[in-house]
Each structure stands twice: as C-alpha cells, then as structure tokens.
Design a protein around this motif. Sequence first.
Motif, PDB file in Angstrom:
ATOM      1  N   SER A  24      35.064  53.000  42.213  1.00 41.72           N
ATOM      2  CA  SER A  24      35.023  52.136  43.389  1.00 41.72           C
ATOM      3  C   SER A  24      34.176  50.914  43.022  1.00 41.72           C
ATOM      4  CB  SER A  24      34.433  52.875  44.588  1.00 41.72           C
ATOM      5  OG  SER A  24      33.124  53.298  44.296  1.00 41.72           O
ATOM      6  N   TRP A  25      34.237  49.888  43.839  1.00 41.47           N
ATOM      7  CA  TRP A  25      33.534  48.641  43.522  1.00 41.47           C
ATOM      8  C   TRP A  25      32.957  48.042  44.797  1.00 41.47           C
ATOM      9  CZ3 TRP A  25      35.225  43.639  45.146  1.00 41.47           C
ATOM     10  CH2 TRP A  25      34.489  42.565  44.603  1.00 41.47           C
ATOM     11  N   ARG A  26      31.780  47.480  44.646  1.00 46.02           N
ATOM     12  CA  ARG A  26      31.154  46.690  45.694  1.00 46.02           C
ATOM     13  C   ARG A  26      30.507  45.498  45.015  1.00 46.02           C
ATOM     14  NH1 ARG A  26      26.578  44.982  47.624  1.00 46.02           N
ATOM     15  NH2 ARG A  26      26.282  44.721  49.846  1.00 46.02           N
ATOM     16  N   PRO A  27      30.787  44.275  45.507  1.00 47.37           N
ATOM     17  CA  PRO A  27      30.116  43.123  44.900  1.00 47.37           C
ATOM     18  C   PRO A  27      28.614  43.222  45.126  1.00 47.37           C
ATOM     19  CG  PRO A  27      31.264  42.463  46.903  1.00 47.37           C
ATOM     20  CD  PRO A  27      31.612  43.899  46.647  1.00 47.37           C
ATOM     21  N   MET A  87      26.389  38.215  44.330  1.00 49.44           N
ATOM     22  CA  MET A  87      27.776  37.722  44.324  1.00 49.44           C
ATOM     23  C   MET A  87      28.186  37.277  45.733  1.00 49.44           C
ATOM     24  SD  MET A  87      29.463  40.605  41.817  1.00 49.44           S
ATOM     25  CE  MET A  87      31.168  40.151  42.106  1.00 49.44           C
ATOM     26  N   ILE A  88      27.841  38.087  46.725  1.00 46.93           N
ATOM     27  CA  ILE A  88      28.188  37.744  48.110  1.00 46.93           C
ATOM     28  C   ILE A  88      27.483  36.462  48.526  1.00 46.93           C
ATOM     29  CG2 ILE A  88      28.006  38.490  50.520  1.00 46.93           C
ATOM     30  CD1 ILE A  88      28.355  41.403  49.429  1.00 46.93           C
ATOM     31  N   GLU A  89      26.216  36.332  48.152  1.00 47.12           N
ATOM     32  CA  GLU A  89      25.458  35.124  48.495  1.00 47.12           C
ATOM     33  C   GLU A  89      26.019  33.886  47.798  1.00 47.12           C
ATOM     34  OE1 GLU A  89      20.976  33.486  47.680  1.00 47.12           O
ATOM     35  OE2 GLU A  89      21.187  35.581  48.313  1.00 47.12           O
ATOM     36  N   ARG A  90      26.381  34.037  46.524  1.00 41.83           N
ATOM     37  CA  ARG A  90      26.896  32.922  45.732  1.00 41.83           C
ATOM     38  C   ARG A  90      28.272  32.465  46.202  1.00 41.83           C
ATOM     39  NH1 ARG A  90      25.323  35.276  41.049  1.00 41.83           N
ATOM     40  NH2 ARG A  90      27.321  36.270  40.763  1.00 41.83           N
ATOM     41  N   GLU A  91      29.141  33.426  46.532  1.00 35.51           N
ATOM     42  CA  GLU A  91      30.520  33.117  46.894  1.00 35.51           C
ATOM     43  C   GLU A  91      30.972  33.965  48.086  1.00 35.51           C
ATOM     44  OE1 GLU A  91      33.325  32.726  43.517  1.00 35.51           O
ATOM     45  OE2 GLU A  91      31.564  33.241  42.289  1.00 35.51           O
ATOM     46  N   PRO A  92      30.403  33.712  49.276  1.00 32.06           N
ATOM     47  CA  PRO A  92      30.768  34.555  50.421  1.00 32.06           C
ATOM     48  C   PRO A  92      32.262  34.515  50.751  1.00 32.06           C
ATOM     49  CG  PRO A  92      29.493  32.640  51.117  1.00 32.06           C
ATOM     50  CD  PRO A  92      29.465  32.668  49.624  1.00 32.06           C
ATOM     51  N   HIS A  93      32.902  33.389  50.504  1.00 34.35           N
ATOM     52  CA  HIS A  93      34.334  33.273  50.793  1.00 34.35           C
ATOM     53  C   HIS A  93      35.185  34.216  49.937  1.00 34.35           C
ATOM     54  CE1 HIS A  93      33.255  30.426  47.634  1.00 34.35           C
ATOM     55  NE2 HIS A  93      34.496  30.517  47.187  1.00 34.35           N
ATOM     56  N   ASN A  94      34.691  34.599  48.755  1.00 33.01           N
ATOM     57  CA  ASN A  94      35.416  35.525  47.878  1.00 33.01           C
ATOM     58  C   ASN A  94      34.989  36.975  48.048  1.00 33.01           C
ATOM     59  OD1 ASN A  94      37.028  33.599  46.591  1.00 33.01           O
ATOM     60  ND2 ASN A  94      35.453  33.165  45.066  1.00 33.01           N
ATOM     61  N   ASP A 114      31.466  46.226  52.152  1.00 35.92           N
ATOM     62  CA  ASP A 114      31.451  47.681  52.324  1.00 35.92           C
ATOM     63  C   ASP A 114      32.098  48.411  51.156  1.00 35.92           C
ATOM     64  OD1 ASP A 114      30.128  47.520  54.775  1.00 35.92           O
ATOM     65  OD2 ASP A 114      32.017  47.298  55.873  1.00 35.92           O
ATOM     66  N   GLY A 115      32.564  47.671  50.165  1.00 36.11           N
ATOM     67  CA  GLY A 115      33.135  48.277  48.972  1.00 36.11           C
ATOM     68  C   GLY A 115      34.647  48.336  48.996  1.00 36.11           C
ATOM     69  N   MET A 116      35.192  48.744  47.856  1.00 32.80           N
ATOM     70  CA  MET A 116      36.635  48.856  47.671  1.00 32.80           C
ATOM     71  C   MET A 116      36.892  50.123  46.856  1.00 32.80           C
ATOM     72  SD  MET A 116      38.961  46.046  45.697  1.00 32.80           S
ATOM     73  CE  MET A 116      40.722  46.003  45.891  1.00 32.80           C
ATOM     74  N   PRO A 117      37.818  50.974  47.314  1.00 30.78           N
ATOM     75  CA  PRO A 117      38.093  52.191  46.545  1.00 30.78           C
ATOM     76  C   PRO A 117      38.731  51.870  45.200  1.00 30.78           C
ATOM     77  CG  PRO A 117      39.656  51.968  48.358  1.00 30.78           C
ATOM     78  CD  PRO A 117      38.653  50.851  48.495  1.00 30.78           C
ATOM     79  N   GLY A 118      38.611  52.812  44.267  1.00 29.91           N
ATOM     80  CA  GLY A 118      39.220  52.645  42.961  1.00 29.91           C
ATOM     81  C   GLY A 118      40.730  52.575  43.071  1.00 29.91           C
ATOM     82  N   VAL A 136      34.814  34.188  32.791  1.00 28.90           N
ATOM     83  CA  VAL A 136      35.204  34.146  34.202  1.00 28.90           C
ATOM     84  C   VAL A 136      34.502  35.162  35.095  1.00 28.90           C
ATOM     85  CG1 VAL A 136      37.493  33.174  33.717  1.00 28.90           C
ATOM     86  CG2 VAL A 136      37.201  35.645  33.784  1.00 28.90           C
ATOM     87  N   SER A 137      33.772  36.112  34.520  1.00 25.53           N
ATOM     88  CA  SER A 137      33.224  37.192  35.352  1.00 25.53           C
ATOM     89  C   SER A 137      31.850  36.831  35.918  1.00 25.53           C
ATOM     90  CB  SER A 137      33.141  38.498  34.549  1.00 25.53           C
ATOM     91  OG  SER A 137      31.978  38.545  33.760  1.00 25.53           O
ATOM     92  N   ASN A 138      31.352  37.722  36.749  1.00 22.87           N
ATOM     93  CA  ASN A 138      30.035  37.561  37.367  1.00 22.87           C
ATOM     94  C   ASN A 138      28.941  38.249  36.558  1.00 22.87           C
ATOM     95  OD1 ASN A 138      30.064  36.126  40.106  1.00 22.87           O
ATOM     96  ND2 ASN A 138      31.919  37.367  40.159  1.00 22.87           N
ATOM     97  N   GLY A 139      29.204  38.603  35.326  1.00 23.11           N
ATOM     98  CA  GLY A 139      28.190  39.212  34.479  1.00 23.11           C
ATOM     99  C   GLY A 139      28.725  40.322  33.599  1.00 23.11           C
ATOM    100  N   CYS A 140      29.816  40.933  34.003  1.00 25.58           N
ATOM    101  CA  CYS A 140      30.347  42.082  33.275  1.00 25.58           C
ATOM    102  C   CYS A 140      31.243  41.661  32.117  1.00 25.58           C
ATOM    103  CB  CYS A 140      31.140  42.969  34.224  1.00 25.58           C
ATOM    104  SG  CYS A 140      30.128  43.676  35.547  1.00 25.58           S
TER     105      CYS A 140
END
Length: 190
Positions: free
Chosen positions: A100-103, A107-114, A120-124, A162-166
């Motif tokens: 699962s993933w949660r920004p 990341m949310i602060e930097r790009e709230p529109h994305n 609340d996360g996203m399932p795998g 292109v990534s946020n760190g990964c």
Amino acid sequence: MQNRRSFIATALASGAAVALGPAAATAQTEAFPREMMPRMFKLAEPLPPGTIHVFPNEFSLYWSLPEGDGTVIRYAVRIARDGLYESGTFTVGAKKEWPSWRPTDEMIEREPHNYAQYADGMPGGPDNPLGARALYLFQPGRGDTFLRIHGVPNPRTIGRSVSNGCVGMVNSHIVHLYDQVPLNTVVNLL
C-alpha cells in the motif's frame, strides 16, 4: 568506495542479459528498450558481495551477487528529482509485495494538487505508485527513512529524475531483485 568512472571501466563490455524467468515476463518488460534490460557483469574491482549500489548519474542500480566473485546485475532505474535525492548508506528493513502507499506529509505539502487526495493511503495493486514490490530503506537511529526501491506502473519514467526520493524500477525487474535480496542488505545510494 569506487567512483563512477572506475566502476564503469571495470565492467566487462560483453555483459550478459539476465533472464527474468516466466513469472517476471510481462507486457511492461516487453515494451522496454533492450539496452535498459538487466545485464550481468563481472567487475575487476568487486563491490562488497550481497550489496546494492545506486549510481544516480547513470540511472543504474547494481546488485552485487553474494557469491563474491565480482559479478553484479545492473538494472535501469529512475531516481529523485533535483533536491530530493538523498545519498547515504541504508539497510533493507522491510520488504513488501504489492505494498500500500501513502504520500509523505512533505509530498502533500509540496504538491497538494497531486497528493492530498491520497492522504488516507492507496491499497496495493497495478496502479499503485510503489508497484509490484518494495524494499524499505532504514538507517540506524532513524528507522524507516520513507525511501524505497520499488516498482513503477509507468516504465517510461525509467532513466529520468522524476520521483520524490525513491528509486524506481520496472515491475518485472523489482520482482527479480526482490526475490534475491534478503532483509538487512546494505544499500548505498551514491
């Protein structure tokens, strides 16, 4: 530690392609350029066996095979955008299939529109930003760094910042690496 020039100079020019096996053969890999497929090399100046090394300027991840004979597998990767890449030494503190993933809050602060919609996360699953597998990078005293080596749903991002760190890999390639890498493996992000 080797620098980029000496590292590349020690690789054999005739690196062999790595067979990913039937489970890893996906449409994602079939559309991937041949020159960016995993390749096996033997180094004249071996890296420590059983370690991962990411060379961001080459968009390459090297898995130094545990046998200790100088053999590595090179995978093409994507890396973080300018200002978000974090170099250092880490260990694989967790491994997850279809995570699962949660920004992160940053990341949310930097790009709230994305990212705000995923607070609340996203399932795998196949559309999840972490892809088919993820290696979670930890450091002593810090624990989970929120840096990952993971699959990506869009292979066209490989070879780009292109990534946020990964560090991102084609899904079939991360499945191949994931199956070989044990917990506590040392990871050097150069």
